[in-house]
Design a protein around this motif. Structure first.
Motif, PDB file in Angstrom:
ATOM      1  N   GLY A  71      -9.009  -2.437 -14.297  1.00 42.14           N
ATOM      2  CA  GLY A  71      -8.101  -3.510 -13.921  1.00 42.14           C
ATOM      3  C   GLY A  71      -8.566  -4.170 -12.638  1.00 42.14           C
ATOM      4  N   PHE A  72      -8.363  -5.477 -12.560  1.00 36.35           N
ATOM      5  CA  PHE A  72      -8.711  -6.239 -11.370  1.00 36.35           C
ATOM      6  C   PHE A  72      -7.440  -6.848 -10.789  1.00 36.35           C
ATOM      7  CE2 PHE A  72     -12.510  -6.189 -13.968  1.00 36.35           C
ATOM      8  CZ  PHE A  72     -13.552  -6.003 -13.067  1.00 36.35           C
ATOM      9  N   ALA A  73      -7.240  -6.683  -9.482  1.00 34.83           N
ATOM     10  CA  ALA A  73      -6.052  -7.250  -8.826  1.00 34.83           C
ATOM     11  C   ALA A  73      -6.292  -7.320  -7.327  1.00 34.83           C
ATOM     12  CB  ALA A  73      -4.812  -6.399  -9.129  1.00 34.83           C
ATOM     13  N   ASP A  74      -5.362  -7.941  -6.620  1.00 32.18           N
ATOM     14  CA  ASP A  74      -5.457  -8.104  -5.167  1.00 32.18           C
ATOM     15  C   ASP A  74      -5.723  -6.743  -4.511  1.00 32.18           C
ATOM     16  OD1 ASP A  74      -3.613 -10.958  -4.731  1.00 32.18           O
ATOM     17  OD2 ASP A  74      -3.371  -9.790  -6.557  1.00 32.18           O
ATOM     18  N   TYR A  75      -6.845  -6.649  -3.781  1.00 29.09           N
ATOM     19  CA  TYR A  75      -7.231  -5.363  -3.198  1.00 29.09           C
ATOM     20  C   TYR A  75      -6.135  -4.757  -2.309  1.00 29.09           C
ATOM     21  CZ  TYR A  75      -9.709  -1.755  -0.624  1.00 29.09           C
ATOM     22  OH  TYR A  75     -10.064  -0.553  -0.072  1.00 29.09           O
ATOM     23  N   PRO A  76      -5.525  -5.519  -1.372  1.00 29.00           N
ATOM     24  CA  PRO A  76      -4.500  -4.896  -0.509  1.00 29.00           C
ATOM     25  C   PRO A  76      -3.304  -4.374  -1.289  1.00 29.00           C
ATOM     26  CG  PRO A  76      -5.196  -7.022   0.381  1.00 29.00           C
ATOM     27  CD  PRO A  76      -5.734  -6.933  -1.005  1.00 29.00           C
ATOM     28  N   ILE A  77      -2.948  -5.063  -2.384  1.00 31.76           N
ATOM     29  CA  ILE A  77      -1.802  -4.638  -3.184  1.00 31.76           C
ATOM     30  C   ILE A  77      -2.127  -3.358  -3.948  1.00 31.76           C
ATOM     31  CG2 ILE A  77      -0.243  -5.286  -5.064  1.00 31.76           C
ATOM     32  CD1 ILE A  77      -0.537  -8.194  -4.193  1.00 31.76           C
ATOM     33  N   LEU A  78      -3.338  -3.289  -4.517  1.00 31.69           N
ATOM     34  CA  LEU A  78      -3.757  -2.062  -5.198  1.00 31.69           C
ATOM     35  C   LEU A  78      -3.788  -0.884  -4.228  1.00 31.69           C
ATOM     36  CD1 LEU A  78      -6.725  -3.206  -7.488  1.00 31.69           C
ATOM     37  CD2 LEU A  78      -4.397  -2.619  -8.190  1.00 31.69           C
ATOM     38  N   ALA A  79      -4.400  -1.108  -3.060  1.00 31.43           N
ATOM     39  CA  ALA A  79      -4.542  -0.029  -2.076  1.00 31.43           C
ATOM     40  C   ALA A  79      -3.180   0.487  -1.617  1.00 31.43           C
ATOM     41  CB  ALA A  79      -5.348  -0.521  -0.877  1.00 31.43           C
ATOM     42  N   TYR A  80      -2.258  -0.422  -1.374  1.00 32.50           N
ATOM     43  CA  TYR A  80      -0.923  -0.023  -0.916  1.00 32.50           C
ATOM     44  C   TYR A  80      -0.206   0.795  -2.001  1.00 32.50           C
ATOM     45  CZ  TYR A  80       3.482  -0.337   1.643  1.00 32.50           C
ATOM     46  OH  TYR A  80       4.629  -0.031   2.338  1.00 32.50           O
TER      47      TYR A  80
END
Length: 255
Positions: free
Chosen positions: A180-189
């Motif tokens: 899956g690909f998504a906004d890095y900061p949102i995934l990390a959080y």
């Protein structure tokens, strides 16, 4: 005497206006999403949208002289809601892109980042680029710059469009989706919260789509845009933006 009464009435009106409470300020409807933590998310304790973009537009409103009323909605409906006058402002994790700028106007950039790559923890391969997943089934959030870029690349057997980022996380975590690909900061959080123990971010991956987040307003709403930009510049200069980012675990950066 009539003139005197007119003058007295005018003075009284001015005094009354000056004494009006802050609640009489103009209230602007702000579109935001319930699934973009830490930028925006639904706080179940208060049943309200919270996050970086809510804090930011609230502080901008305080400085610019307007109140904000947060309107929760899916990311893919934000622009249509703005152009149809259902909301007055978009404050979410939305990239400033040429295609979007044809439809709405954006403030100066606030924060920049790229997409993160999410895979099952059992997949220990070192991915660095899209080509490393050629022929696979991948997913991204509908309405984002990421899903468009993945589809245009022609590399994948299928690009699944998900309504929300947590939906992507759930499918990768359960092994139903290769990547899956998504906004890095949102995934990390989200991963830090521990709800998706069988998924991991591929730290070796280099984002293909890097963008800057801005606040959106309707085309031609130049007065509001000028106020937002002036307040945003002030909040960057006095450290308020840095404090907001720090509160949510992100570091201030140049856009």
């Amino acid at each position: 005497m009539a003139l005197k009464r007119l003058v007295q009435a005018a003075v009284a009106a001015l005094v009354l206006t000056a004494a009006m409470p802050a609640s009489a300020q103009k209230v602007l409807k702000v579109g935001s999403t319930p699934t973009g933590v830490p930028f925006t998310f639904l706080d179940t304790k208060t049943n309200s949208i919270q996050g970086i973009m809510v804090d930011l537009i609230t502080e901008i409103g305080k400085d610019a002289g307007f109140q904000v009323q947060i309107e929760p909605m899916q990311f893919s409906t934000l622009i249509a809601s703005l152009t149809s006058n259902k909301i007055d402002i978009i404050s979410a994790a939305m990239f400033v892109t040429p295609a979007r700028k044809e439809v709405i106007d954006f403030s100066e950039p606030f924060y920049s980042y790229g997409e993160g790559l999410l895979v099952p923890k059992s997949d220990t391969k070192t991915y660095t680029k899209h080509d490393d997943l050629k022929g696979e089934v991948v997913g991204a959030q509908v309405g984002t710059a990421f899903v468009d870029a993945l589809k245009k690349s022609g590399l994948f057997s299928e690009v699944k469009a998900y309504d929300t980022i947590p939906d992507i996380l759930r499918d990768v975590n359960a092994g139903r989706l290769k990547a899956g690909f998504a906004d890095y900061p949102i995934l990390a959080y989200n991963l830090k919260q521990g709800g998706f123990p069988e998924a991991r971010i591929v730290e070796s991956y280099k984002p293909a789509t890097v963008g800057a987040v801005g606040i959106g307003v309707r085309k031609g709403d130049t007065e509001l845009l000028a106020k937002i930009n002036a307040s945003l510049a002030k909040l960057k200069a006095n450290g308020t933006v840095e404090k907001i980012l720090d509160k949510w675990g992100l570091k201030a950066q140049g856009a």
